[in-house]
Scaffold this motif. Structure first.
Motif, PDB file in Angstrom:
ATOM      1  N   ALA A  80       0.833  -1.212   0.000  1.00 18.61           N
ATOM      2  CA  ALA A  80       0.000   0.000   0.000  1.00 18.61           C
ATOM      3  C   ALA A  80       0.865   1.259   0.000  1.00 18.61           C
ATOM      4  N   ASP A  81       1.918   1.272   0.809  1.00 14.33           N
ATOM      5  CA  ASP A  81       2.825   2.433   0.863  1.00 14.33           C
ATOM      6  C   ASP A  81       3.540   2.628  -0.472  1.00 14.33           C
ATOM      7  N   PHE A  82       3.957   1.520  -1.074  1.00 15.50           N
ATOM      8  CA  PHE A  82       4.638   1.571  -2.377  1.00 15.50           C
ATOM      9  C   PHE A  82       3.734   2.207  -3.432  1.00 15.50           C
ATOM     10  N   LEU A  83       2.477   1.767  -3.486  1.00 17.34           N
ATOM     11  CA  LEU A  83       1.534   2.289  -4.469  1.00 17.34           C
ATOM     12  C   LEU A  83       1.226   3.766  -4.221  1.00 17.34           C
ATOM     13  N   LYS A  84       1.045   4.111  -2.966  1.00 17.96           N
ATOM     14  CA  LYS A  84       0.739   5.501  -2.631  1.00 17.96           C
ATOM     15  C   LYS A  84       1.880   6.419  -3.003  1.00 17.96           C
ATOM     16  N   THR A  85       3.098   5.982  -2.713  1.00 22.85           N
ATOM     17  CA  THR A  85       4.278   6.813  -2.995  1.00 22.85           C
ATOM     18  C   THR A  85       4.522   6.955  -4.490  1.00 22.85           C
ATOM     19  N   LEU A  86       4.402   5.845  -5.220  1.00 18.91           N
ATOM     20  CA  LEU A  86       4.769   5.849  -6.635  1.00 18.91           C
ATOM     21  C   LEU A  86       3.658   6.365  -7.540  1.00 18.91           C
ATOM     22  N   PHE A  87       2.399   6.017  -7.200  1.00 22.30           N
ATOM     23  CA  PHE A  87       1.292   6.343  -8.105  1.00 22.30           C
ATOM     24  C   PHE A  87       0.207   7.227  -7.488  1.00 22.30           C
ATOM     25  N   GLY A  88       0.029   7.145  -6.187  1.00 19.84           N
ATOM     26  CA  GLY A  88      -0.990   7.955  -5.519  1.00 19.84           C
ATOM     27  C   GLY A  88      -2.403   7.463  -5.709  1.00 19.84           C
ATOM     28  N   LYS A  89      -2.571   6.333  -6.408  1.00 15.91           N
ATOM     29  CA  LYS A  89      -3.906   5.788  -6.656  1.00 15.91           C
ATOM     30  C   LYS A  89      -3.764   4.347  -7.127  1.00 15.91           C
ATOM     31  N   LEU A  90      -4.910   3.683  -7.261  1.00 16.39           N
ATOM     32  CA  LEU A  90      -4.957   2.355  -7.855  1.00 16.39           C
ATOM     33  C   LEU A  90      -6.268   2.253  -8.621  1.00 16.39           C
ATOM     34  N   ASP A  91      -6.207   1.777  -9.853  1.00 18.89           N
ATOM     35  CA  ASP A  91      -7.419   1.682 -10.677  1.00 18.89           C
ATOM     36  C   ASP A  91      -8.024   0.282 -10.695  1.00 18.89           C
ATOM     37  N   ILE A  92      -7.178  -0.730 -10.642  1.00 17.11           N
ATOM     38  CA  ILE A  92      -7.654  -2.104 -10.756  1.00 17.11           C
ATOM     39  C   ILE A  92      -6.911  -2.982  -9.751  1.00 17.11           C
ATOM     40  N   LEU A  93      -7.670  -3.752  -8.974  1.00 12.55           N
ATOM     41  CA  LEU A  93      -7.088  -4.763  -8.086  1.00 12.55           C
ATOM     42  C   LEU A  93      -7.642  -6.122  -8.491  1.00 12.55           C
ATOM     43  N   VAL A  94      -6.757  -7.025  -8.867  1.00 14.16           N
ATOM     44  CA  VAL A  94      -7.160  -8.381  -9.220  1.00 14.16           C
ATOM     45  C   VAL A  94      -6.646  -9.323  -8.136  1.00 14.16           C
ATOM     46  N   ASN A  95      -7.558  -9.835  -7.325  1.00 14.89           N
ATOM     47  CA  ASN A  95      -7.204 -10.783  -6.273  1.00 14.89           C
ATOM     48  C   ASN A  95      -7.214 -12.193  -6.849  1.00 14.89           C
ATOM     49  N   ASN A  96      -6.030 -12.656  -7.210  1.00 10.31           N
ATOM     50  CA  ASN A  96      -5.892 -13.979  -7.818  1.00 10.31           C
ATOM     51  C   ASN A  96      -5.166 -14.968  -6.904  1.00 10.31           C
ATOM     52  N   ALA A  97      -4.317 -14.478  -6.007  1.00 10.34           N
ATOM     53  CA  ALA A  97      -3.525 -15.359  -5.151  1.00 10.34           C
ATOM     54  C   ALA A  97      -4.423 -16.269  -4.331  1.00 10.34           C
ATOM     55  N   ALA A  98      -4.116 -17.554  -4.350  1.00  9.25           N
ATOM     56  CA  ALA A  98      -4.905 -18.531  -3.601  1.00  9.25           C
ATOM     57  C   ALA A  98      -4.127 -19.823  -3.480  1.00  9.25           C
ATOM     58  N   ILE A  99      -4.520 -20.643  -2.512  1.00  5.87           N
ATOM     59  CA  ILE A  99      -3.933 -21.968  -2.352  1.00  5.87           C
ATOM     60  C   ILE A  99      -5.057 -23.000  -2.388  1.00  5.87           C
ATOM     61  N   GLY A 100      -4.688 -24.273  -2.491  1.00  7.10           N
ATOM     62  CA  GLY A 100      -5.686 -25.334  -2.638  1.00  7.10           C
ATOM     63  C   GLY A 100      -6.404 -25.719  -1.363  1.00  7.10           C
ATOM     64  N   GLY A 101      -5.849 -25.356  -0.203  1.00  6.90           N
ATOM     65  CA  GLY A 101      -6.473 -25.746   1.051  1.00  6.90           C
ATOM     66  C   GLY A 101      -6.358 -27.242   1.320  1.00  6.90           C
ATOM     67  N   VAL A 102      -5.360 -27.872   0.685  1.00  7.28           N
ATOM     68  CA  VAL A 102      -5.120 -29.308   0.839  1.00  7.28           C
ATOM     69  C   VAL A 102      -3.615 -29.534   0.891  1.00  7.28           C
ATOM     70  N   GLU A 103      -3.224 -30.742   1.286  1.00 11.18           N
ATOM     71  CA  GLU A 103      -1.831 -31.136   1.216  1.00 11.18           C
ATOM     72  C   GLU A 103      -1.666 -32.077   0.038  1.00 11.18           C
ATOM     73  N   TYR A 104      -0.804 -31.710  -0.906  1.00  9.47           N
ATOM     74  CA  TYR A 104      -0.588 -32.536  -2.089  1.00  9.47           C
ATOM     75  C   TYR A 104       0.414 -33.646  -1.783  1.00  9.47           C
ATOM     76  N   VAL A 105       0.067 -34.848  -2.190  1.00 10.72           N
ATOM     77  CA  VAL A 105       0.959 -35.988  -2.023  1.00 10.72           C
ATOM     78  C   VAL A 105       2.184 -35.819  -2.908  1.00 10.72           C
ATOM     79  N   GLN A 106       1.962 -35.266  -4.112  1.00 10.12           N
ATOM     80  CA  GLN A 106       3.047 -34.970  -5.038  1.00 10.12           C
ATOM     81  C   GLN A 106       2.944 -33.513  -5.453  1.00 10.12           C
ATOM     82  N   GLU A 107       4.089 -32.905  -5.706  1.00  8.18           N
ATOM     83  CA  GLU A 107       4.085 -31.527  -6.182  1.00  8.18           C
ATOM     84  C   GLU A 107       3.532 -31.487  -7.598  1.00  8.18           C
ATOM     85  N   LEU A 108       2.510 -30.638  -7.820  1.00  3.68           N
ATOM     86  CA  LEU A 108       1.883 -30.584  -9.144  1.00  3.68           C
ATOM     87  C   LEU A 108       2.848 -30.105 -10.215  1.00  3.68           C
ATOM     88  N   ASP A 109       3.776 -29.208  -9.843  1.00  3.32           N
ATOM     89  CA  ASP A 109       4.691 -28.657 -10.840  1.00  3.32           C
ATOM     90  C   ASP A 109       5.561 -29.737 -11.481  1.00  3.32           C
TER      91      ASP A 109
END
Length: 263
Positions: A80-109
């Motif tokens: 938030a401080d970075f955005l305020k200092t550099l741009f003074g505003k924000l036009d679009i916020l895309v909340n995409n970060a998420a996790i599966g809420g499970v423990e994977y037996v194998q790494e999907l990657d």
């Protein structure tokens, strides 16, 4: 480490959480291709910087990286401080970060070669057989996918309100449709936006976790198979509607995207 840049005052600014791969990366690419200055965020600095460099190689220079852990209040405040200092505003916020809420037996990657020969339903079946739905993972899923995204919104909302056309997009999936909730009473509550409150959403998420821990989730009408992911996506969709009602001039919407797997 984070990038720095300057943009003309009339340039639109977007933040994308979890922007280093998958849907998040593609959102960054499309926004940058449309002339929007993009702040690509990710938990991992190395992967985030690599994603920015890849976009620049594609001829998209107006992308900057900023590290963000959405479950860390100080990390959110730093963005938030970075955005305020550099741009003074924000036009679009895309909340995409998420996790599966499970423990994977194998790494999907490590299974991309295996996945390349599977269709959507086969991939989903593989995942359901290769995960453990633990209490700790479910709790982490709720804290990250719901409360993490919510705290990002709350911190960046003043900057969005400084824009003449601020927008919030909370990325969802088919797993977030109300029909995944088998409890009719709960489903109706979640759909009653005129009366639903954030406090009630908190209570419903607490009840889900208690029922899940007691092994009574299915008996109380909660989803099965990626239970935490589904429940949280439904809750986030409801929260998006609450926000849209509260801030009609700065529409908050839940975008439902067809995804091959929870991410």
């Amino acid at each position: 480490m984070e990038g720095a840049m300057s943009s003309p005052p009339n340039t639109r600014i977007a933040v994308v959480t979890g922007g280093n791969k998958g849907i998040g990366f593609e959102v960054c690419r499309q926004l940058a291709s449309g002339g929007i200055t993009v702040v690509l965020t990710a938990r991992d600095e190395t992967r985030g910087m690599a994603a920015v460099e890849k976009l620049k190689e594609l001829g998209l220079p107006d992308v900057v990286f900023h590290q963000l852990e959405i479950t860390d209040a100080s990390s959110i405040a730093g963005l938030a401080d970075f955005l305020k200092t550099l741009f003074g505003k924000l036009d679009i916020l895309v909340n995409n970060a998420a996790i599966g809420g499970v423990e994977y037996v194998q790494e999907l990657d490590t299974d991309e070669e295996k996945f390349s020969g599977l269709d959507f339903h086969q991939r989903l079946e593989w995942m359901e057989k290769n995960v453990n739905e633990t209490v700790d993972a479910a709790q982490q899923g709720v804290q990250t996918n719901y409360y993490g995204s919510k705290h990002v919104i709350e911190a960046l909302l003043p900057l969005l309100q400084s824009s003449s056309d601020g927008r919030i997009v909370n990325v969802s999936s088919e797993y977030g449709l109300l029909r995944v909730i088998n409890n009719e009473e709960v489903r109706q509550e979640l759909d009653d936006i005129d009366n639903l409150t954030e406090k009630r959403l908190d209570e419903l998420l607490d009840k889900f976790l208690k029922d899940f821990e007691a092994g009574a989730g299915e008996a109380h009408g909660w989803p099965t198979g990626f239970a935490a992911y589904k429940t949280v996506k439904v809750a986030m969709n409801a929260y998006s509607r609450i926000l849209a009602k509260r801030h009609p001039s700065s529409a908050s919407t839940a975008r439902t995207l067809a995804m091959s797997r929870p991410t």
